[in-house]
Design a protein around this motif. Structure first.
Motif, mmCIF file in Angstrom:
data_model
loop_
_atom_site.group_PDB
_atom_site.id
_atom_site.type_symbol
_atom_site.label_atom_id
_atom_site.label_comp_id
_atom_site.label_asym_id
_atom_site.label_seq_id
_atom_site.Cartn_x
_atom_site.Cartn_y
_atom_site.Cartn_z
ATOM 1 N N PHE A 41 0.803 -1.216 0.000
ATOM 2 C CA PHE A 41 0.000 0.000 0.000
ATOM 3 C C PHE A 41 0.841 1.275 0.000
ATOM 4 C CE2 PHE A 41 -3.432 -2.823 1.763
ATOM 5 C CZ PHE A 41 -4.174 -2.818 0.597
ATOM 6 N N ALA A 42 2.083 1.180 0.422
ATOM 7 C CA ALA A 42 2.952 2.359 0.420
ATOM 8 C C ALA A 42 3.262 2.817 -1.011
ATOM 9 C CB ALA A 42 4.246 2.072 1.174
ATOM 10 N N LEU A 43 3.288 1.889 -1.945
ATOM 11 C CA LEU A 43 3.635 2.236 -3.334
ATOM 12 C C LEU A 43 2.657 3.229 -3.971
ATOM 13 C CD1 LEU A 43 4.851 -1.246 -4.602
ATOM 14 C CD2 LEU A 43 6.251 0.773 -4.128
ATOM 15 N N PRO A 44 1.356 2.937 -4.006
ATOM 16 C CA PRO A 44 0.461 3.917 -4.635
ATOM 17 C C PRO A 44 0.370 5.236 -3.862
ATOM 18 C CG PRO A 44 -0.804 2.102 -3.683
ATOM 19 C CD PRO A 44 0.646 1.733 -3.591
ATOM 20 N N VAL A 45 0.498 5.173 -2.546
ATOM 21 C CA VAL A 45 0.482 6.402 -1.753
ATOM 22 C C VAL A 45 1.689 7.259 -2.127
ATOM 23 C CG1 VAL A 45 0.646 7.372 0.578
ATOM 24 C CG2 VAL A 45 -0.803 5.369 0.169
ATOM 25 N N SER A 46 2.863 6.633 -2.164
ATOM 26 C CA SER A 46 4.092 7.359 -2.510
ATOM 27 C C SER A 46 4.013 7.966 -3.903
ATOM 28 C CB SER A 46 5.294 6.421 -2.429
ATOM 29 O OG SER A 46 5.491 5.971 -1.113
ATOM 30 N N ARG A 47 3.527 7.189 -4.846
ATOM 31 C CA ARG A 47 3.406 7.697 -6.222
ATOM 32 C C ARG A 47 2.473 8.899 -6.289
ATOM 33 N NH1 ARG A 47 2.649 2.130 -8.308
ATOM 34 N NH2 ARG A 47 4.759 1.379 -8.632
ATOM 35 N N ARG A 48 1.359 8.800 -5.630
ATOM 36 C CA ARG A 48 0.346 9.854 -5.714
ATOM 37 C C ARG A 48 0.820 11.155 -5.073
ATOM 38 N NH1 ARG A 48 -3.486 11.566 -8.884
ATOM 39 N NH2 ARG A 48 -5.257 12.403 -7.773
ATOM 40 N N ILE A 49 1.481 11.053 -3.923
ATOM 41 C CA ILE A 49 1.861 12.284 -3.225
ATOM 42 C C ILE A 49 3.259 12.779 -3.606
ATOM 43 C CG2 ILE A 49 0.335 11.714 -1.303
ATOM 44 C CD1 ILE A 49 2.855 11.188 0.382
ATOM 45 N N GLY A 50 4.013 11.957 -4.350
ATOM 46 C CA GLY A 50 5.324 12.394 -4.814
ATOM 47 C C GLY A 50 6.419 12.368 -3.762
ATOM 48 N N THR A 51 6.194 11.637 -2.692
ATOM 49 C CA THR A 51 7.173 11.481 -1.617
ATOM 50 C C THR A 51 7.227 10.008 -1.245
ATOM 51 O OG1 THR A 51 6.695 13.670 -0.720
ATOM 52 C CG2 THR A 51 7.748 12.115 0.773
ATOM 53 N N VAL A 84 -3.309 7.364 6.625
ATOM 54 C CA VAL A 84 -3.129 7.243 5.176
ATOM 55 C C VAL A 84 -3.878 8.334 4.422
ATOM 56 C CG1 VAL A 84 -3.430 5.734 3.181
ATOM 57 C CG2 VAL A 84 -2.716 4.770 5.372
ATOM 58 N N GLU A 85 -5.148 8.493 4.695
ATOM 59 C CA GLU A 85 -5.916 9.503 3.966
ATOM 60 C C GLU A 85 -5.372 10.899 4.232
ATOM 61 O OE1 GLU A 85 -10.446 10.431 2.623
ATOM 62 O OE2 GLU A 85 -10.164 9.364 4.507
ATOM 63 N N LEU A 86 -4.865 11.119 5.415
ATOM 64 C CA LEU A 86 -4.287 12.420 5.738
ATOM 65 C C LEU A 86 -3.120 12.767 4.811
ATOM 66 C CD1 LEU A 86 -4.561 14.813 7.700
ATOM 67 C CD2 LEU A 86 -2.723 13.758 9.013
ATOM 68 N N LEU A 87 -2.354 11.766 4.396
ATOM 69 C CA LEU A 87 -1.263 12.011 3.450
ATOM 70 C C LEU A 87 -1.810 12.559 2.132
ATOM 71 C CD1 LEU A 87 0.820 8.777 4.084
ATOM 72 C CD2 LEU A 87 1.449 11.119 4.721
ATOM 73 N N TYR A 88 -2.878 11.945 1.636
ATOM 74 C CA TYR A 88 -3.503 12.431 0.406
ATOM 75 C C TYR A 88 -4.041 13.851 0.585
ATOM 76 C CZ TYR A 88 -3.480 7.698 -1.597
ATOM 77 O OH TYR A 88 -3.107 6.476 -2.101
ATOM 78 N N LEU A 89 -4.717 14.087 1.701
ATOM 79 C CA LEU A 89 -5.286 15.408 1.942
ATOM 80 C C LEU A 89 -4.200 16.481 2.030
ATOM 81 C CD1 LEU A 89 -8.030 14.420 4.529
ATOM 82 C CD2 LEU A 89 -8.376 15.128 2.147
ATOM 83 N N ALA A 90 -3.110 16.160 2.696
ATOM 84 C CA ALA A 90 -1.997 17.120 2.790
ATOM 85 C C ALA A 90 -1.460 17.439 1.391
ATOM 86 C CB ALA A 90 -0.894 16.560 3.682
ATOM 87 N N HIS A 91 -1.280 16.404 0.595
ATOM 88 C CA HIS A 91 -0.798 16.601 -0.778
ATOM 89 C C HIS A 91 -1.792 17.431 -1.593
ATOM 90 C CE1 HIS A 91 0.996 15.834 -4.650
ATOM 91 N NE2 HIS A 91 -0.153 15.335 -5.073
ATOM 92 N N GLU A 92 -3.070 17.091 -1.479
ATOM 93 C CA GLU A 92 -4.103 17.803 -2.239
ATOM 94 C C GLU A 92 -4.190 19.271 -1.841
ATOM 95 O OE1 GLU A 92 -7.597 15.397 -1.669
ATOM 96 O OE2 GLU A 92 -6.680 13.713 -2.737
ATOM 97 N N HIS A 93 -3.762 19.591 -0.626
ATOM 98 C CA HIS A 93 -3.751 20.980 -0.158
ATOM 99 C C HIS A 93 -2.397 21.653 -0.405
ATOM 100 C CE1 HIS A 93 -7.520 19.897 1.828
ATOM 101 N NE2 HIS A 93 -7.721 21.197 1.935
ATOM 102 N N GLY A 94 -1.505 20.968 -1.119
ATOM 103 C CA GLY A 94 -0.229 21.568 -1.488
ATOM 104 C C GLY A 94 0.813 21.609 -0.381
ATOM 105 N N HIS A 133 -8.742 8.134 -3.655
ATOM 106 C CA HIS A 133 -7.844 9.265 -3.910
ATOM 107 C C HIS A 133 -7.038 9.098 -5.188
ATOM 108 C CE1 HIS A 133 -8.498 11.795 -0.381
ATOM 109 N NE2 HIS A 133 -8.802 10.662 0.217
ATOM 110 N N SER A 134 -6.905 7.891 -5.677
ATOM 111 C CA SER A 134 -6.161 7.664 -6.905
ATOM 112 C C SER A 134 -7.041 7.836 -8.133
ATOM 113 C CB SER A 134 -5.534 6.273 -6.915
ATOM 114 O OG SER A 134 -4.599 6.173 -5.863
ATOM 115 N N ILE A 135 -8.233 7.266 -8.092
ATOM 116 C CA ILE A 135 -9.137 7.323 -9.239
ATOM 117 C C ILE A 135 -10.005 8.563 -9.188
ATOM 118 C CG2 ILE A 135 -11.111 6.181 -10.343
ATOM 119 C CD1 ILE A 135 -9.840 3.535 -9.532
ATOM 120 N N GLY A 136 -10.372 8.953 -7.997
ATOM 121 C CA GLY A 136 -11.271 10.103 -7.837
ATOM 122 C C GLY A 136 -10.652 11.416 -8.265
ATOM 123 N N GLY A 137 -9.354 11.450 -8.433
ATOM 124 C CA GLY A 137 -8.705 12.683 -8.869
ATOM 125 C C GLY A 137 -8.495 13.653 -7.727
ATOM 126 N N ALA A 138 -7.277 14.046 -7.526
ATOM 127 C CA ALA A 138 -6.955 14.988 -6.454
ATOM 128 C C ALA A 138 -7.371 16.386 -6.856
ATOM 129 C CB ALA A 138 -5.459 14.949 -6.174
#
Length: 141
Positions: A41-51, A84-94, A133-138
């Motif tokens: 699960f770390a792989l898609p999270v890392s790819r999506r947030i760029g870290t 996990v979701e917090l990582l996406y939210l942080a990324h989506e908020h720049g 967060h991957s399909i729904g579009g950030a």
């Protein structure tokens, strides 16, 4: 100096708004299945947030004032969303995200708080967070 302290200091200085403490870089061990699932699960999270994130469910977090103000209104409260979701939210908020190794000691007593059935439920929940967060579009705000 101590990389861990330097990184937490960087977060306070503004080099990152969110710092994630990763348990595995300094040798903390968990069971094979759990570690495999976390790596998977770390792989898609890392790819999506760029870290590169090696420990997406780590609760060791450091927030800058900017991150706290930005994320407070959208901070998820359910288990795994708060990590996990917090990582996406942080990324989506720049917000800039970094990781830092942290030491965690082995359990010396007690029982794990999650049984097999709960673990399966958590894997399903984690999958839904990643898919959403991957399909729904950030949306960067």
């Amino acid at each position: 100096g101590d990389r861990r302290l330097r990184t937490w200091t960087q977060a306070r200085r503004g080099d990152a708004e969110l710092v994630i403490g990763t348990r595995f870089e300094l040798g903390f061990e968990i069971g094979f299945v759990r570690r495999f699932v976390l790596r998977l699960f770390a792989l898609p999270v890392s790819r999506r947030i760029g870290t590169r994130i090696t420990d997406p469910t780590s609760g060791f977090r450091g927030f800058s004032a900017t991150a706290a103000e930005t994320l407070a209104p959208v901070f998820p409260v359910k288990y795994l969303s708060d990590t996990v979701e917090l990582l996406y939210l942080a990324h989506e908020h720049g917000l800039r995200i970094q990781t830092v190794p942290v030491r965690m000691r082995e359990r010396t007593s007690g029982q794990p708080s999650v049984n097999l059935i709960q673990g399966i439920g958590y894997v399903i929940r984690l999958m839904s967070i990643i898919v959403r967060h991957s399909i729904g579009g950030a949306r960067r705000r």
